[in-house]
Design a protein around this motif. Structure first.
Motif, PDB file in Angstrom:
ATOM      1  N   ALA A 220       0.827  -1.208   0.000  1.00 55.30           N
ATOM      2  CA  ALA A 220       0.000   0.000   0.000  1.00 55.30           C
ATOM      3  C   ALA A 220       0.863   1.260   0.000  1.00 55.30           C
ATOM      4  N   ARG A 221       1.920   1.254   0.786  1.00 56.24           N
ATOM      5  CA  ARG A 221       2.804   2.435   0.833  1.00 56.24           C
ATOM      6  C   ARG A 221       3.446   2.696  -0.523  1.00 56.24           C
ATOM      7  N   LEU A 224       0.829   4.098  -2.959  1.00 56.23           N
ATOM      8  CA  LEU A 224       0.437   5.462  -2.633  1.00 56.23           C
ATOM      9  C   LEU A 224       1.488   6.489  -3.076  1.00 56.23           C
ATOM     10  N   GLU A 225       2.708   6.035  -3.335  1.00 61.55           N
ATOM     11  CA  GLU A 225       3.774   6.957  -3.763  1.00 61.55           C
ATOM     12  C   GLU A 225       3.817   7.155  -5.270  1.00 61.55           C
ATOM     13  N   GLY A 247      -3.847  -0.145  -4.297  1.00 63.80           N
ATOM     14  CA  GLY A 247      -3.522   0.697  -3.150  1.00 63.80           C
ATOM     15  C   GLY A 247      -4.668   0.813  -2.164  1.00 63.80           C
ATOM     16  N   GLY A 248      -5.891   0.986  -2.676  1.00 62.98           N
ATOM     17  CA  GLY A 248      -7.045   1.135  -1.797  1.00 62.98           C
ATOM     18  C   GLY A 248      -7.337  -0.109  -0.983  1.00 62.98           C
ATOM     19  N   ALA A 251      -4.547  -0.818   1.584  1.00 60.74           N
ATOM     20  CA  ALA A 251      -4.631   0.136   2.684  1.00 60.74           C
ATOM     21  C   ALA A 251      -5.807  -0.192   3.610  1.00 60.74           C
ATOM     22  N   LYS A 263      -3.222   9.513   4.480  1.00 62.20           N
ATOM     23  CA  LYS A 263      -2.508   9.020   3.314  1.00 62.20           C
ATOM     24  C   LYS A 263      -3.409   8.687   2.125  1.00 62.20           C
ATOM     25  N   LEU A 264      -4.718   8.559   2.356  1.00 63.51           N
ATOM     26  CA  LEU A 264      -5.621   8.238   1.250  1.00 63.51           C
ATOM     27  C   LEU A 264      -6.711   9.287   1.066  1.00 63.51           C
ATOM     28  N   ALA A 267      -5.220  12.838   1.034  1.00 56.29           N
ATOM     29  CA  ALA A 267      -3.996  12.974   0.233  1.00 56.29           C
ATOM     30  C   ALA A 267      -4.357  13.418  -1.183  1.00 56.29           C
ATOM     31  N   PHE A 270      -3.057  10.841  -4.168  1.00 56.16           N
ATOM     32  CA  PHE A 270      -3.792   9.603  -4.435  1.00 56.16           C
ATOM     33  C   PHE A 270      -5.255   9.859  -4.775  1.00 56.16           C
ATOM     34  N   ARG A 271      -5.728  11.061  -4.485  1.00 54.63           N
ATOM     35  CA  ARG A 271      -7.132  11.357  -4.787  1.00 54.63           C
ATOM     36  C   ARG A 271      -7.401  11.275  -6.289  1.00 54.63           C
TER      37      ARG A 271
END
Length: 457
Positions: A220-221, A224-225, A247-248, A251, A263-264, A267, A270-271
């Motif tokens: 997930a990390r 998200l990057e 990622g979703g 997470a 972070k989600l 953020a 990632f939006r």
């Protein structure tokens, strides 16, 4: 009345997927289009014929005759109509003949480059051979060709290009050990930091490697990057929608509430991905706001499509189990007692099914509670905070006393000059070196020193 929870056979056979293949494939490029269609053809009966026809059309624009033969075998074993993927021996023979001629030319060029001893030409020759084998679907041979360029890389950009090629071939092979190793090697190269598109490719590859190893929090990390602005640069591996899904879900299964928000949900980076996948976005918001029934219902609707994903299908059940268990733990955490009937209503499941789930979580140590099966009430285990505080204080006092006694003993030994500096023999027995030197008689003034005395032996 609440619907019973799906378990066992019911959970293993979700409703058919309504995936639109043409829209789905529009986000991919390269060999991954064919590989995804081939997997869908094997996994989904409603999509099988369309997926096979589209896969054949894609593969005939390439030189991958081995994959064409595989599609023929899938058609013959799974389709009642053999005409879906007819055998085309003439096309296979023609492509193989042209490929053999091109291979002969590439190998001849490489031998000439080796004779000239020009590193850049040799590296270029190995890369051309690797690209040839990659297009042919011989990923293992392509990987070997790419690795051979390592000895001829003269700049950091050459090293990065070699790592990216190896990662690309390793993902196609499913060898994610190589992926992790060469992503690390590429990221340690200085020029990789300044290239945002390259960084997104490497993070995506690293995320897939962590996903394959079931390291969902690390995956997930990494996802998200990834930057949404460089989606075309990694379209040969995955699409921007895939990044939102991977990622979703990872997470949801591994992040706590604070991380989900920072972070989600909040953020900005990632939006942009979540906007491409509204169901995942809504599931995240529902989970964060404790609307667990709505969240799980959205995930259940999404599940048939997830089971057709090339990289995610093996992890769907585990991810869904982790998400559901996490929701149950979070629901119960602020309460001392919970009416299981109300809890079952909140999760849209039957009381008996919920009781079985809670029993498993209690046995696993995720929920510290006990179940009153007759009254259908879940009680938190009462913990004596006073006794626990005193026990912690006593333990800390004992540790402090032990440390102080050891420190005082060391100080007294140093004062008495009673220190063992090291063993003199190989076995670790006998007096220390310092004691042997002190016990050895010193030569008289003016007497010449022997070699042993000079070196202190």
């Amino acid at each position: 009345m609440a619907e019973p929870m799906q378990t066992g056979t019911e959970a293993a056979s979700p409703s058919p997927s309504t995936l639109d293949l043409e829209t789905y494939l529009a986000s991919y490029t390269g060999v991954t289009r064919i590989r995804r269609l081939a997997y869908i053809a094997q996994a989904s009966a409603p999509h099988r014929m369309d997926a096979l026809r589209m896969a054949v059309a894609e593969v005939k624009r390439s030189t991958n005759t081995a994959l064409f033969q595989e599609l023929v075998q899938i058609s013959e074993s799974l389709c009642a109509d053999d005409s879906v993927v007819p055998r085309d021996s003439a096309w296979v023979e023609q492509v193989d003949r042209k490929a053999a001629q091109r291979l002969e030319k590439l190998e001849s060029d490489l031998n000439q480059h080796k004779t000239s001893l020009v590193k850049e030409s040799i590296r270029f020759g190995h890369n051309e051979l690797g690209d040839f084998y990659y297009e042919r679907g011989e990923f293992n041979t392509a990987l070997k060709c790419y690795v051979r360029t390592r000895d001829y890389c003269t700049t950091s950009k050459h090293i990065i290009a070699m790592c990216v090629n190896v990662v690309r071939a390793s993902i196609a092979m499913g060898n994610f050990t190589h992926v992790a190793n060469y992503v690390t090697k590429a990221e340690s190269t200085p020029d990789s930091v300044s290239d945002a598109a390259l960084a997104s490719q490497l993070r995506l590859a690293s995320g897939l490697s962590c996903l394959e190893g079931k390291k969902y929090k690390q995956a997930a990390r990494k996802f998200l990057e990834i930057s949404a602005d460089h989606a075309p640069s990694y379209a040969e591996i995955a699409s921007a929608q895939d990044v939102a899904l991977y990622g979703g879900l990872c997470a949801l299964a591994s992040f706590d509430r604070a991380d989900l928000r920072t972070k989600l949900i909040d953020a900005a980076g990632f939006r942009a991905f979540l906007e491409l996948c509204p169901q995942v976005r809504e599931a995240l918001h529902d989970f964060f706001h404790s609307r667990y029934a709505s969240c799980l219902a959205l995930l259940d609707k999404l599940k048939p499509d997830l089971l057709l994903d090339l990289h995610l299908h093996d992890h769907v059940e585990q991810l869904y189990t982790d998400i559901r268990s996490k929701a149950l733990v979070q629901y119960f955490s602020p309460f001392v007692t919970v009416d299981m009937r109300l809890m079952a209503s909140a999760f849209n499941v039957g009381v008996e099914g919920l009781e079985q789930e809670l029993a498993k979580l209690i046995m696993a140590g995720q929920i510290k509670a006990r179940i009153d099966s007759q009254a259908k009430v879940l009680h938190k285990r009462a913990s004596d905070q006073r006794t626990a505080t005193f026990s912690t204080a006593i333990k800390m006092g004992e540790e402090y006393t032990r440390d102080m006694r050891a420190l005082l003993l060391r100080i007294n030994l140093m004062r008495a000059d009673f220190i063992v500096k090291g063993s003199g023999d190989a076995a670790g027995l006998g007096p220390s070196k310092s004691s042997r030197q002190e016990s050895r008689p010193r030569p008289a003034l003016g007497e010449p020193l022997s070699y042993g005395a000079e070196v202190g032996l």
